[in-house]
Scaffold this motif. Sequence first.
Motif, PDB file in Angstrom:
ATOM      1  N   ALA A 119       0.827  -1.205   0.000  1.00 16.63           N
ATOM      2  CA  ALA A 119       0.000   0.000   0.000  1.00 16.63           C
ATOM      3  C   ALA A 119       0.864   1.259   0.000  1.00 16.63           C
ATOM      4  O   ALA A 119       0.567   2.238  -0.697  1.00 16.63           O
ATOM      5  CB  ALA A 119      -0.917  -0.012   1.226  1.00 16.63           C
ATOM      6  N   PHE A 120       1.948   1.243   0.761  1.00 16.37           N
ATOM      7  CA  PHE A 120       2.886   2.365   0.795  1.00 16.37           C
ATOM      8  C   PHE A 120       3.488   2.600  -0.591  1.00 16.37           C
ATOM      9  O   PHE A 120       3.556   3.737  -1.069  1.00 16.37           O
ATOM     10  CB  PHE A 120       3.975   2.070   1.818  1.00 16.37           C
ATOM     11  CG  PHE A 120       5.231   2.872   1.645  1.00 16.37           C
ATOM     12  CD1 PHE A 120       5.234   4.248   1.823  1.00 16.37           C
ATOM     13  CD2 PHE A 120       6.434   2.247   1.320  1.00 16.37           C
ATOM     14  CE1 PHE A 120       6.396   4.992   1.676  1.00 16.37           C
ATOM     15  CE2 PHE A 120       7.592   2.975   1.173  1.00 16.37           C
ATOM     16  CZ  PHE A 120       7.579   4.351   1.349  1.00 16.37           C
ATOM     17  N   ALA A 121       3.883   1.538  -1.254  1.00 15.44           N
ATOM     18  CA  ALA A 121       4.487   1.662  -2.579  1.00 15.44           C
ATOM     19  C   ALA A 121       3.496   2.222  -3.586  1.00 15.44           C
ATOM     20  O   ALA A 121       3.853   3.041  -4.440  1.00 15.44           O
ATOM     21  CB  ALA A 121       5.009   0.306  -3.049  1.00 15.44           C
ATOM     22  N   ALA A 122       2.248   1.780  -3.483  1.00 16.73           N
ATOM     23  CA  ALA A 122       1.222   2.257  -4.414  1.00 16.73           C
ATOM     24  C   ALA A 122       0.993   3.755  -4.259  1.00 16.73           C
ATOM     25  O   ALA A 122       0.746   4.466  -5.246  1.00 16.73           O
ATOM     26  CB  ALA A 122      -0.077   1.496  -4.186  1.00 16.73           C
ATOM     27  N   GLY A 123       1.110   4.249  -3.031  1.00 23.23           N
ATOM     28  CA  GLY A 123       0.855   5.659  -2.800  1.00 23.23           C
ATOM     29  C   GLY A 123       2.057   6.555  -3.004  1.00 23.23           C
ATOM     30  O   GLY A 123       1.916   7.740  -3.280  1.00 23.23           O
ATOM     31  N   SER A 124       3.260   5.993  -2.877  1.00 25.24           N
ATOM     32  CA  SER A 124       4.478   6.816  -2.918  1.00 25.24           C
ATOM     33  C   SER A 124       5.331   6.587  -4.155  1.00 25.24           C
ATOM     34  O   SER A 124       6.214   7.386  -4.461  1.00 25.24           O
ATOM     35  CB  SER A 124       5.339   6.516  -1.684  1.00 25.24           C
ATOM     36  OG  SER A 124       5.820   5.178  -1.738  1.00 25.24           O
ATOM     37  N   GLY A 125       5.095   5.477  -4.826  1.00 23.86           N
ATOM     38  CA  GLY A 125       5.950   5.121  -5.957  1.00 23.86           C
ATOM     39  C   GLY A 125       7.241   4.437  -5.548  1.00 23.86           C
ATOM     40  O   GLY A 125       8.092   4.132  -6.402  1.00 23.86           O
ATOM     41  N   ALA A 126       7.412   4.189  -4.245  1.00 24.39           N
ATOM     42  CA  ALA A 126       8.635   3.546  -3.759  1.00 24.39           C
ATOM     43  C   ALA A 126       8.524   2.040  -3.905  1.00 24.39           C
ATOM     44  O   ALA A 126       8.509   1.280  -2.924  1.00 24.39           O
ATOM     45  CB  ALA A 126       8.876   3.929  -2.303  1.00 24.39           C
ATOM     46  N   THR A 127       8.454   1.589  -5.146  1.00 28.89           N
ATOM     47  CA  THR A 127       8.235   0.159  -5.404  1.00 28.89           C
ATOM     48  C   THR A 127       9.434  -0.705  -5.036  1.00 28.89           C
ATOM     49  O   THR A 127       9.306  -1.932  -4.952  1.00 28.89           O
ATOM     50  CB  THR A 127       7.894  -0.064  -6.892  1.00 28.89           C
ATOM     51  OG1 THR A 127       8.945   0.491  -7.686  1.00 28.89           O
ATOM     52  CG2 THR A 127       6.580   0.615  -7.245  1.00 28.89           C
ATOM     53  N   ASP A 128      10.580  -0.087  -4.823  1.00 29.28           N
ATOM     54  CA  ASP A 128      11.746  -0.883  -4.438  1.00 29.28           C
ATOM     55  C   ASP A 128      11.652  -1.378  -3.001  1.00 29.28           C
ATOM     56  O   ASP A 128      12.246  -2.406  -2.654  1.00 29.28           O
ATOM     57  CB  ASP A 128      13.040  -0.082  -4.623  1.00 29.28           C
ATOM     58  CG  ASP A 128      13.046   1.226  -3.832  1.00 29.28           C
ATOM     59  OD1 ASP A 128      11.960   1.757  -3.538  1.00 29.28           O
ATOM     60  OD2 ASP A 128      14.154   1.718  -3.534  1.00 29.28           O
TER      61      ASP A 128
END
Length: 320
Positions: free
Chosen positions: A263-272
């Motif tokens: 969920a964090f990655a989806a909202g921030s773009g921090a997919t790594d």
Amino acid sequence: MSERRPGRLGVGVVGAGRVGAVLGSALRAAGHAVVGVSAISEASRERAAALLPGVPVIEVAQVVERAELVLLTVPDDALAPLVDGIAQVGGWQPGQIVVHTSGRQGVAVLAPALRSGAIPLAIHPAMSFTGTSLDLARLEGTTFAVTAPAAVLPIGQALVVEVGGEPVVVDEAARPLYDAALAHGADHLVTLVAQVAQALEAAGVERPGRMLAPLLSAALDGATRAADTRVEGEGPGAIAALGGAVPRGDAQTLRAHVDALAAFAAGSGATDAPTSYADLARASVRRGLAAHRLDAPAARALLDALAANGGPGVDTPPDR
């Protein structure tokens, strides 16, 4: 080259970067005379002035000509051309000690100097440098990888001891693996902390560094202490210091982490971040299994949790 004095060498520093200026200063403090330093950039010249006051800033050819010990502290990709270029103009001298500080390379890169009768040494300090006087105290007890022909290995070891370090012999063929291991630990730790800090900020923590410092310092201390023990079949036992969901076999918590990071990655773009978490958690599970800290059913449940929500597939661990 100046006349050699017992126990005291004329040191020339080629490259007044963060490493060169500090090591030159440390050798000077140990009683050697720094006879010249090369410095191209303004930052290097300022560093030389701060750490090597009174030492003349001169051209590389002059540094090599004056020095009994030449310290080559240049980037890895510049090292071979530099050594070869000095050889082509007849710069290397018989009996001259030539030291480079590359982690990846051994003494083969110094072959042109060796052919001229120089003494080749590869000495790499396993620490990060700030290029300031603070580094001088940090050299005390730091491990240095030393690679050299057997006959001159004691010279490299003695130089390390003189600056307060601890010499460890690393074979020529093992230097790339040695360097990769250090980079994997230090460089990727920085990336990991950046990911964690970003996630904490998203969770509302204003000063993530302050929160992380005691936690990560304690974890690092425990892991490095445990690394000096041995686990049968696994080598260094750093995994013994592992805490959290994996050694508990807590698949529910691990799955909650996967969901939260997705969920964090989806909202921030921090997919790594979720990818790194999953990769490292899988490695922790496998090492925990091999070290008998987990049984096969617990490991399988943890790996299944990491594959939740379309996460990357995992290998099923063998039964034990």
